[in-house]
Design an enzyme around this catalytic site. Structure first.
Site, PDB file in Angstrom:
ATOM      1  N   CYS A 298       0.829  -1.199   0.000  1.00  0.00           N
ATOM      2  CA  CYS A 298       0.000   0.000   0.000  1.00  0.00           C
ATOM      3  C   CYS A 298       0.871   1.260   0.000  1.00  0.00           C
ATOM      4  CB  CYS A 298      -0.974  -0.057   1.165  1.00  0.00           C
ATOM      5  SG  CYS A 298      -2.417   1.002   0.972  1.00  0.00           S
ATOM      6  N   HIS A 299       0.779   2.078   1.037  1.00  0.00           N
ATOM      7  CA  HIS A 299       1.577   3.304   1.124  1.00  0.00           C
ATOM      8  C   HIS A 299       3.027   3.038   1.538  1.00  0.00           C
ATOM      9  CE1 HIS A 299      -2.339   5.319   1.079  1.00  0.00           C
ATOM     10  NE2 HIS A 299      -1.688   6.416   0.757  1.00  0.00           N
TER      11      HIS A 299
END
Length: 182
Positions: A112-113
């Site tokens: 994800c991030h």
């Protein structure tokens, strides 16, 4: 190397971590026999969230980021969570760890991030990654190539980079980590 002999390091800020992006790699790798260390910015409880919004599980870190070294581990895992990585990516200890893993040719897995940390660490040039779409421009602006895939494994520049987009990709993400350690 057998996964039973592998040492994995998971690094986080103490809050804002996407719950399953931390707990799945942590528990699945331990269940497979790997030795896993959870290191946080402070030696205080790590508060996770679900979907960056709802309260999640709280975990106790094993160590502080400032007390761990890349030389002691075989693989680095960076879970997502917008707030988690937004703070982790400006933490000098986290940046240094990511750089040391890459320079030592050791694999880094980010979901994800999580890849945001590698942008700030200056490690994206020439790498292909599949993080969440919200940081696609950051990946591209840092010299990387963004792809929208369940999991991407890139061996460019002498080190392996494993990335996945969201919690929906955790089976493939954890599978790629296990394959790398096996």
């Amino acid at each position: 190397m057998a996964i039973e002999n592998a040492k994995a390091l998971i690094i986080v800020n103490n809050w804002g971590i996407e719950e399953t992006e931390l707990t799945r790699p942590l528990r699945d790798l331990k269940a497979a026999g790997a030795k896993v260390t959870l290191a946080a910015t402070e030696l205080e409880p790590c508060e996770t969230v679900q979907h960056d919004r709802y309260e999640g599980e709280t975990l106790t870190p094993d160590a502080k980021l400032s007390d761990v070294q890349a030389a002691d581990y075989d693989l680095l895992v960076v879970p997502g969570g917008t707030c988690n990585v937004d703070r982790l990516r400006v933490n000098e200890d986290a940046i240094t760890l990511a750089q040391e893993f890459a320079h030592e040719g050791k694999p880094i897995a980010a979901i994800c991030h999580g890849a945001w940390l590698l942008v700030n660490a200056g490690l994206m040039d020439g790498k292909t990654a599949s993080p969440c779409r919200y940081i696609a421009a950051d990946i591209e602006n840092a010299g990387g190539h963004y792809v929208n895939e369940e999991v991407t494994v890139d061996d460019a520049n002498g080190w392996r980079f494993i990335t996945s987009r969201t919690p929906a990709d955790l089976d493939a993400f954890v599978g790629a980590i296990k394959d790398t350690l096996a």
